[in-house]
Design a protein around this motif. Structure first.
Motif, short mmCIF file in Angstrom:
data_model
loop_
_atom_site.label_atom_id
_atom_site.label_comp_id
_atom_site.label_asym_id
_atom_site.label_seq_id
_atom_site.Cartn_x
_atom_site.Cartn_y
_atom_site.Cartn_z
N MET A 83 0.85 -1.18 0.00
CA MET A 83 0.00 0.00 0.00
C MET A 83 0.89 1.23 0.00
N ILE A 84 0.62 2.12 -0.93
CA ILE A 84 1.43 3.31 -1.04
C ILE A 84 0.54 4.55 -1.10
N GLY A 85 0.98 5.58 -0.42
CA GLY A 85 0.22 6.82 -0.39
C GLY A 85 1.01 7.89 0.32
N ALA A 86 0.62 9.13 0.12
CA ALA A 86 1.31 10.24 0.75
C ALA A 86 1.13 10.20 2.27
N ASP A 87 1.95 10.93 2.99
CA ASP A 87 1.81 11.02 4.43
C ASP A 87 0.42 11.55 4.77
N GLY A 88 -0.28 10.85 5.67
CA GLY A 88 -1.62 11.27 6.05
C GLY A 88 -2.73 10.73 5.16
N ALA A 89 -2.37 9.85 4.23
CA ALA A 89 -3.38 9.33 3.29
C ALA A 89 -4.32 8.32 3.95
N GLY A 90 -3.88 7.70 5.06
CA GLY A 90 -4.73 6.73 5.75
C GLY A 90 -4.15 5.33 5.83
N LYS A 91 -2.88 5.16 5.49
CA LYS A 91 -2.27 3.83 5.50
C LYS A 91 -2.28 3.21 6.89
N THR A 92 -1.84 3.97 7.88
CA THR A 92 -1.76 3.46 9.25
C THR A 92 -3.15 3.16 9.80
N SER A 93 -4.12 4.00 9.51
CA SER A 93 -5.49 3.79 10.00
C SER A 93 -6.06 2.47 9.48
N ILE A 94 -5.85 2.20 8.20
CA ILE A 94 -6.34 0.95 7.62
C ILE A 94 -5.66 -0.25 8.27
N PHE A 95 -4.36 -0.16 8.48
CA PHE A 95 -3.65 -1.27 9.11
C PHE A 95 -4.14 -1.49 10.54
N ARG A 96 -4.41 -0.41 11.26
CA ARG A 96 -4.91 -0.55 12.64
C ARG A 96 -6.31 -1.17 12.67
N ILE A 97 -7.12 -0.85 11.67
CA ILE A 97 -8.44 -1.47 11.58
C ILE A 97 -8.32 -2.96 11.28
N LEU A 98 -7.47 -3.30 10.33
CA LEU A 98 -7.31 -4.70 9.92
C LEU A 98 -6.67 -5.56 11.00
N THR A 99 -5.90 -4.95 11.89
CA THR A 99 -5.29 -5.69 13.00
C THR A 99 -6.11 -5.56 14.28
N THR A 100 -7.31 -5.01 14.18
CA THR A 100 -8.31 -4.88 15.24
C THR A 100 -7.88 -3.94 16.37
N LEU A 101 -6.97 -3.03 16.09
CA LEU A 101 -6.56 -2.06 17.09
C LEU A 101 -7.39 -0.78 17.03
N LEU A 102 -8.16 -0.64 15.95
CA LEU A 102 -9.00 0.53 15.76
C LEU A 102 -10.35 0.07 15.22
N VAL A 103 -11.43 0.48 15.89
CA VAL A 103 -12.77 0.08 15.45
C VAL A 103 -13.24 1.01 14.33
N PRO A 104 -13.65 0.45 13.19
CA PRO A 104 -14.09 1.31 12.07
C PRO A 104 -15.38 2.04 12.39
N ASP A 105 -15.51 3.26 11.87
CA ASP A 105 -16.73 4.05 12.07
C ASP A 105 -17.89 3.49 11.24
N SER A 106 -17.55 2.92 10.09
CA SER A 106 -18.59 2.38 9.21
C SER A 106 -17.95 1.37 8.27
N GLY A 107 -18.78 0.67 7.51
CA GLY A 107 -18.27 -0.30 6.55
C GLY A 107 -17.88 -1.61 7.20
N THR A 108 -17.33 -2.50 6.39
CA THR A 108 -16.90 -3.81 6.88
C THR A 108 -15.50 -4.12 6.37
N ALA A 109 -14.80 -4.97 7.10
CA ALA A 109 -13.47 -5.41 6.69
C ALA A 109 -13.23 -6.79 7.27
#
Length: 260
Positions: free
Chosen positions: A1-27
């Motif tokens: 996954m590639i993106g500029a700083d602040g694009a959301g890479k870390t947030s997605i990884f935290r959601i997928l590793t269950t460290l962050l609960v998503p506001d909406s949607g499914t994964a």
């Protein structure tokens, strides 16, 4: 996954590793829902965050034993998985993590993420801030892990690293723009992409974004990635002159690829 700083890479990884609960949607990971099946996911994934998740006051050996205990296993049970990496650390096993170099911390953090034998490994910008030699060694380690059947997801701001992956996901403002092979991603990009670096990156970004010749400018790791409004060498030369006039004592640029 590639993106500029602040694009959301870390947030997605935290959601997928269950460290962050998503506001909406499914994964899901390996077919398990990140909300309903978080306990199962945690047992089967390894996660190496962008900032080293090591206990600085514990030694190499103590860190490894601690993470093994957390997952109710032992170093001996999974030593075959980390052996090729750990042998480089073993001579310093009694040294505290806080006294290790960036490259050694990187290797130890990877060992800790692997110690419970995960089926999926998440690495969040694992080589940011690490020297070139350590970066190359790290990717050689990943090749070995892939051969052992581990699925590896890496986020990176480095275009050259992304090209080593089988598939690339481009992310911007929290949304996945496209997922494809490195070759196809390059073919789809319409402009020449330049990486620019200077001694004052904040000032450089302001200068570039205020330049009417610049079409886009985003921060990617150690560089700012830019594209020009019009593709001609004169604009590129003019940019170098302008950087010099603005007293950027150390600046350099390189072309990542040209779409023909």
């Amino acid at each position: 996954m590639i993106g500029a700083d602040g694009a959301g890479k870390t947030s997605i990884f935290r959601i997928l590793t269950t460290l962050l609960v998503p506001d909406s949607g499914t994964a899901s990971v390996n077919g398990f829902d990140v909300v309903k099946d978080y306990k199962t996911i945690r047992k089967n994934v390894g996660y190496m965050p962008g900032k080293f998740s090591l206990y600085q006051d514990l030694t190499i050996e103590e860190n490894l034993n601690f993470f093994a205990t957390v997952f109710n296993t032992t170093v001996a049970d999974n030593y075959d998985l980390i052996k090729d990496i750990y042998v480089q650390l073993e001579p310093f096993k009694n040294r505290r993590a806080g006294k290790l170099s960036g490259g050694m911390k990187q290797k130890l953090a990877l060992c800790c993420a692997l110690i419970h034998r995960p089926t999926v490994l998440f690495l969040d910008e694992p080589t940011t801030g690490v020297d070139v030699v350590s970066r190359k060694e790290f990717w050689e380690m990943l090749k070995g892990l892939k051969q052992q059947g581990i699925t590896i997801l890496v986020s990176t701001p480095y275009m050259d690293e992304a090209s080593l992956c089988e598939r690339i996901a481009l992310i911007q403002n929290g949304s996945i723009m496209t997922i494809d092979t490195p070759d196809n991603i390059i073919k789809q990009f319409p402009d020449k992409l330049f990486a620019v670096k200077a001694d004052n990156m904040s000032k450089l970004q302001n200068t570039l974004r205020s330049n009417p010749q610049i079409k886009s400018c985003f921060s990617f790791g150690d560089f700012h990635h830019i594209t020009f409004q019009n593709d001609n060498e004169n604009q590129q030369n003019e940019l170098v002159k302008k950087l010099t006039r603005n007293q950027f004592s150390k600046h350099r640029n390189k072309t990542y690829h040209t779409n023909n």
